[in-house]
Motif scaffolding. Structure first.
Motif, mmCIF file in Angstrom:
data_model
loop_
_atom_site.group_PDB
_atom_site.id
_atom_site.type_symbol
_atom_site.label_atom_id
_atom_site.label_comp_id
_atom_site.label_asym_id
_atom_site.label_seq_id
_atom_site.Cartn_x
_atom_site.Cartn_y
_atom_site.Cartn_z
ATOM 1 N N MET A 1 6.075 -36.459 47.689
ATOM 2 C CA MET A 1 6.299 -36.739 49.110
ATOM 3 C C MET A 1 7.678 -37.359 49.326
ATOM 4 O O MET A 1 8.370 -37.013 50.291
ATOM 5 C CB MET A 1 5.203 -37.650 49.655
ATOM 6 N N GLN A 2 8.083 -38.259 48.452
ATOM 7 C CA GLN A 2 9.392 -38.889 48.576
ATOM 8 C C GLN A 2 10.500 -37.873 48.367
ATOM 9 O O GLN A 2 11.540 -37.932 49.028
ATOM 10 C CB GLN A 2 9.536 -40.033 47.575
ATOM 11 N N LYS A 3 10.283 -36.918 47.460
ATOM 12 C CA LYS A 3 11.279 -35.893 47.174
ATOM 13 C C LYS A 3 11.482 -34.982 48.380
ATOM 14 O O LYS A 3 12.593 -34.572 48.669
ATOM 15 C CB LYS A 3 10.826 -35.072 45.960
ATOM 16 N N ARG B 1 7.198 -49.643 41.858
ATOM 17 C CA ARG B 1 7.305 -49.223 43.260
ATOM 18 C C ARG B 1 5.934 -49.131 43.909
ATOM 19 O O ARG B 1 5.788 -49.360 45.099
ATOM 20 C CB ARG B 1 8.013 -47.867 43.367
ATOM 21 N N ALA B 2 4.930 -48.764 43.104
ATOM 22 C CA ALA B 2 3.564 -48.628 43.625
ATOM 23 C C ALA B 2 2.831 -49.966 43.611
ATOM 24 O O ALA B 2 1.690 -50.055 44.052
ATOM 25 C CB ALA B 2 2.795 -47.596 42.807
ATOM 26 N N GLY B 3 3.448 -50.983 43.072
ATOM 27 C CA GLY B 3 2.852 -52.313 43.061
ATOM 28 C C GLY B 3 1.948 -52.582 41.870
ATOM 29 O O GLY B 3 1.117 -53.470 41.910
ATOM 30 N N GLY B 4 2.096 -51.816 40.798
ATOM 31 C CA GLY B 4 1.298 -52.083 39.592
ATOM 32 C C GLY B 4 0.613 -50.839 39.071
ATOM 33 O O GLY B 4 1.176 -49.742 39.079
ATOM 34 N N LEU C 1 0.460 -41.279 41.868
ATOM 35 C CA LEU C 1 1.889 -41.536 41.726
ATOM 36 C C LEU C 1 2.674 -40.229 41.824
ATOM 37 O O LEU C 1 3.705 -40.175 42.495
ATOM 38 C CB LEU C 1 2.189 -42.234 40.395
ATOM 39 N N GLU C 2 2.175 -39.186 41.189
ATOM 40 C CA GLU C 2 2.850 -37.888 41.252
ATOM 41 C C GLU C 2 2.891 -37.376 42.690
ATOM 42 O O GLU C 2 3.902 -36.818 43.127
ATOM 43 C CB GLU C 2 2.158 -36.881 40.328
ATOM 44 N N GLN C 3 1.807 -37.585 43.459
ATOM 45 C CA GLN C 3 1.784 -37.181 44.874
ATOM 46 C C GLN C 3 2.828 -37.958 45.673
ATOM 47 O O GLN C 3 3.551 -37.383 46.488
ATOM 48 C CB GLN C 3 0.397 -37.407 45.474
ATOM 49 N N LEU C 4 2.903 -39.273 45.426
ATOM 50 C CA LEU C 4 3.894 -40.100 46.126
ATOM 51 C C LEU C 4 5.311 -39.639 45.815
ATOM 52 O O LEU C 4 6.159 -39.554 46.709
ATOM 53 C CB LEU C 4 3.740 -41.575 45.726
#
Length: 141
Positions: A133-135, A117-120, A127-130
């Motif tokens: 934020m999505q949650k 999802r992050a592109g690699g 990633l944990e921050q993303l």
């Protein structure tokens, strides 16, 4: 294929045993980067002494080492210490060793993971921050 203590599949590439498929994939990326002169060199499983062995009250205490996955030497003279992690492998013991490493060594310690999802490849903290934020979802207002 043998599994490691965190359920990762151990794999051998170029006669080198890696604790996970992700580590082996990053090794291949480092080979490519070296070949294309993006990095000067790299070491596999470099060892860093965090605390010397000592004796106290007749009890011998072993030295404490931190073994990273990779040490990457860059063209500008900087050294990055890379550890391939997932949220499940970021244990309390690792966090203590990370703090001791950060205090003792000038090198940048980077925790990397791979996420489609992050592109690699992405730093685990990013990633944990993303994911947080999505949650939470989009801000209302």
């Amino acid at each position: 294929m043998k599994k490691s203590k965190y359920g990762n599949k151990k794999v051998t590439v170029d006669g080198i045993k890696f604790d996970s498929i992700l580590e082996a994939q990053y090794y291949k990326q480092l080979l490519w980067a070296k070949e294309h002169e993006d990095i000067l060199m790299f070491r596999i499983q470099p060892r860093y002494m965090l605390q010397e062995a000592f004796e106290k009250n007749g009890v011998k205490h072993q030295r404490i080492d931190y073994i990273a996955d990779f040490e990457v030497h860059r063209e500008d003279g900087t050294i990055d210490v890379i550890d391939i992690k997932t949220t499940g492998t970021k244990t309390d013991v690792f966090r203590i060793k990370q703090k001791l490493f950060e205090k003792k060594y000038p090198h940048k310690l980077i925790l990397l993971t791979y996420d489609q999802r992050a592109g690699g490849w992405i730093e685990l903290e990013k990633l944990e921050q993303l994911m947080r934020m999505q949650k939470k979802g989009p801000k209302k207002g």
